[in-house]
Design an enzyme around this catalytic site. Structure first.
Site, PDB file in Angstrom:
ATOM      1  N   CYS A 233       0.900  -0.974  -0.206  1.00 28.54           N
ATOM      2  CA  CYS A 233       0.124   0.021  -0.014  1.00 28.54           C
ATOM      3  C   CYS A 233       0.885   1.222  -0.025  1.00 28.54           C
ATOM      4  O   CYS A 233       1.540   1.382   0.825  1.00 28.54           O
ATOM      5  CB  CYS A 233      -0.865   0.013   1.233  1.00 28.54           C
TER       6      CYS A 233
ATOM      7  N   ASP B 120      -0.238  -5.987   0.105  1.00 28.99           N
ATOM      8  CA  ASP B 120      -1.371  -6.420  -0.447  1.00 28.99           C
ATOM      9  C   ASP B 120      -1.170  -7.407  -1.388  1.00 28.99           C
ATOM     10  O   ASP B 120       0.018  -7.760  -1.817  1.00 28.99           O
ATOM     11  CB  ASP B 120      -1.607  -5.347  -1.382  1.00 28.99           C
TER      12      ASP B 120
END
Length: 153
Positions: free
Chosen positions: A51, A58
């Site tokens: 992120c 992620d």
């Protein structure tokens, strides 16, 4: 020594350091020697990035389909390119579309699509899809067959 159509490759068959960023990664192409249209599929079920605001990891399941033009992407270089996102901060949309655009620029396929099936962030799964246009007629393009995220249900 004989020169081959693969002699320009710098990563396949060589010890290669992992690129630290997607910009540092080198995508390499090899000639497409087939004279028919066909689909090539790469699946990266453990794609990771960060992120850009929190630095938290992620995770995504990527499916890349393309119909080659003059070139194919060399798979080791693709693997190194995709893993270079592990330390890269970008939103899901930027990662997914950026990968597609880099592939298009490198291999100039007749057609390309990517499905980025991202695992939930903040309780919301985000799926990102991109393609260069309609697939050429007469080519079998299989479904990506990645189900929508269902959690524990």
């Amino acid at each position: 020594m004989m020169t081959s159509k693969y002699s320009g490759l710098t990563q396949l068959g060589h010890a290669t350091q992992q690129p630290q960023t997607p910009e540092d990664a080198i995508l390499e192409a090899v000639p497409n020697t087939q004279d028919v249209d066909y689909v090539v599929r790469f699946v990266a079920p453990e794609f990771t990035s960060l992120c850009p605001l929190t630095g938290q990891p992620d995770f995504a399941h990527l499916v890349i389909d393309y119909i080659p033009g003059p070139s194919l992407v060399e798979s080791k270089s693709l693997k190194l390119f995709l893993t270079s996102f592990r330390n890269h901060g970008a939103f899901h949309e930027d990662c997914t579309v950026g990968i597609a655009r880099r592939l298009v620029a490198t291999i100039q396929p007749k057609w390309l699509r990517i499905g980025g099936y991202w695992y939930p962030r903040g309780g919301i799964p985000i799926d990102v899809f991109y393609q260069t246009g309609p697939a050429p007629a007469g080519v079998w393009v299989p479904d990506q067959a990645v189900p929508s995220y269902r959690g524990r249900g």
